[in-house]
Design a protein around this motif. Sequence first.
Motif, short mmCIF file in Angstrom:
data_model
loop_
_atom_site.label_atom_id
_atom_site.label_comp_id
_atom_site.label_asym_id
_atom_site.label_seq_id
_atom_site.Cartn_x
_atom_site.Cartn_y
_atom_site.Cartn_z
N LYS A 61 6.69 30.28 54.08
CA LYS A 61 5.57 30.50 53.13
C LYS A 61 5.73 28.65 52.84
O LYS A 61 5.00 28.35 52.75
CB LYS A 61 6.47 31.13 52.02
CG LYS A 61 5.58 32.64 52.23
CD LYS A 61 6.51 33.14 50.93
CE LYS A 61 6.11 35.17 51.52
NZ LYS A 61 6.76 35.71 50.08
N SER A 62 6.75 28.23 52.27
CA SER A 62 7.31 26.67 52.44
C SER A 62 6.55 25.94 53.19
O SER A 62 6.29 24.87 52.45
CB SER A 62 8.48 26.56 51.93
OG SER A 62 8.58 27.08 50.39
N ALA A 63 6.22 26.27 54.54
CA ALA A 63 6.13 25.26 55.07
C ALA A 63 5.19 25.56 55.87
O ALA A 63 4.52 25.09 56.87
CB ALA A 63 6.85 25.45 56.68
N GLY A 64 3.82 26.54 55.12
CA GLY A 64 2.33 26.75 55.24
C GLY A 64 2.73 28.46 56.44
O GLY A 64 1.40 28.32 56.78
N PHE A 65 3.66 28.50 56.56
CA PHE A 65 3.21 29.74 58.02
C PHE A 65 3.64 30.70 57.19
O PHE A 65 4.96 31.85 57.35
CB PHE A 65 4.22 29.17 59.39
CG PHE A 65 4.57 28.42 59.73
CD1 PHE A 65 3.22 28.66 60.62
CD2 PHE A 65 5.24 26.82 59.59
CE1 PHE A 65 3.30 26.71 61.12
CE2 PHE A 65 4.87 25.73 60.13
CZ PHE A 65 4.16 26.12 60.91
N PRO A 66 2.86 31.92 55.75
CA PRO A 66 3.38 33.19 54.89
C PRO A 66 3.53 33.85 56.46
O PRO A 66 2.35 33.60 57.37
CB PRO A 66 2.04 32.85 54.63
CG PRO A 66 0.69 32.28 54.65
CD PRO A 66 1.32 31.07 55.56
N PRO A 67 4.82 34.66 55.81
CA PRO A 67 4.69 36.31 57.23
C PRO A 67 3.61 36.94 56.83
O PRO A 67 2.10 36.94 56.19
CB PRO A 67 5.31 36.93 56.42
CG PRO A 67 6.27 35.21 55.92
CD PRO A 67 5.24 34.62 55.35
N ILE A 68 3.06 37.50 58.12
CA ILE A 68 1.71 38.03 58.15
C ILE A 68 2.03 39.42 57.69
O ILE A 68 0.73 40.44 56.89
CB ILE A 68 1.76 38.48 59.89
CG1 ILE A 68 0.84 37.33 60.10
CG2 ILE A 68 0.35 39.48 59.77
CD1 ILE A 68 0.29 37.69 61.82
N GLY A 69 3.74 40.21 57.81
CA GLY A 69 4.08 41.60 57.55
C GLY A 69 5.19 41.36 57.88
O GLY A 69 6.29 40.98 58.32
#
Length: 120
Positions: A61-69
């Motif tokens: 999330k911090s790196a701009g890759f929020p989990p899809i699920g």
Amino acid sequence: MSADTPLLQLVIDALEEVKAQNITPLDVREITSVADNMVIASGTSNRHVKALADSVADAAKSAGFPPIGTEGENTGEWILVDLGDVIVHLMLPATREFYDLERLWKNPQHHPDRDQQQDS
């Protein structure tokens, strides 16, 4: 341990930071279109597996890759974190040994279900 993509390296770093055991990245690009890489790692307890999942999700999330699920947080025996290009499987050692995802994804032709499908 080095990785070939920034997201994969981010996952590995997040797992190492909270002392994941037996971190195994697998390049699955030739096998599936679902993801480019899978990472399988073990935790020492249900709480540790949950902490591993939280570490990966927070770093992504911090790196701009929020989990899809995310699946499996309730039991902590096997948690899957889907980051799109990287799917992370976090397990207790007994669960990991039982399902043996490394063997399945490294050599999918030897999976019994696939042999039966090919014979049909």
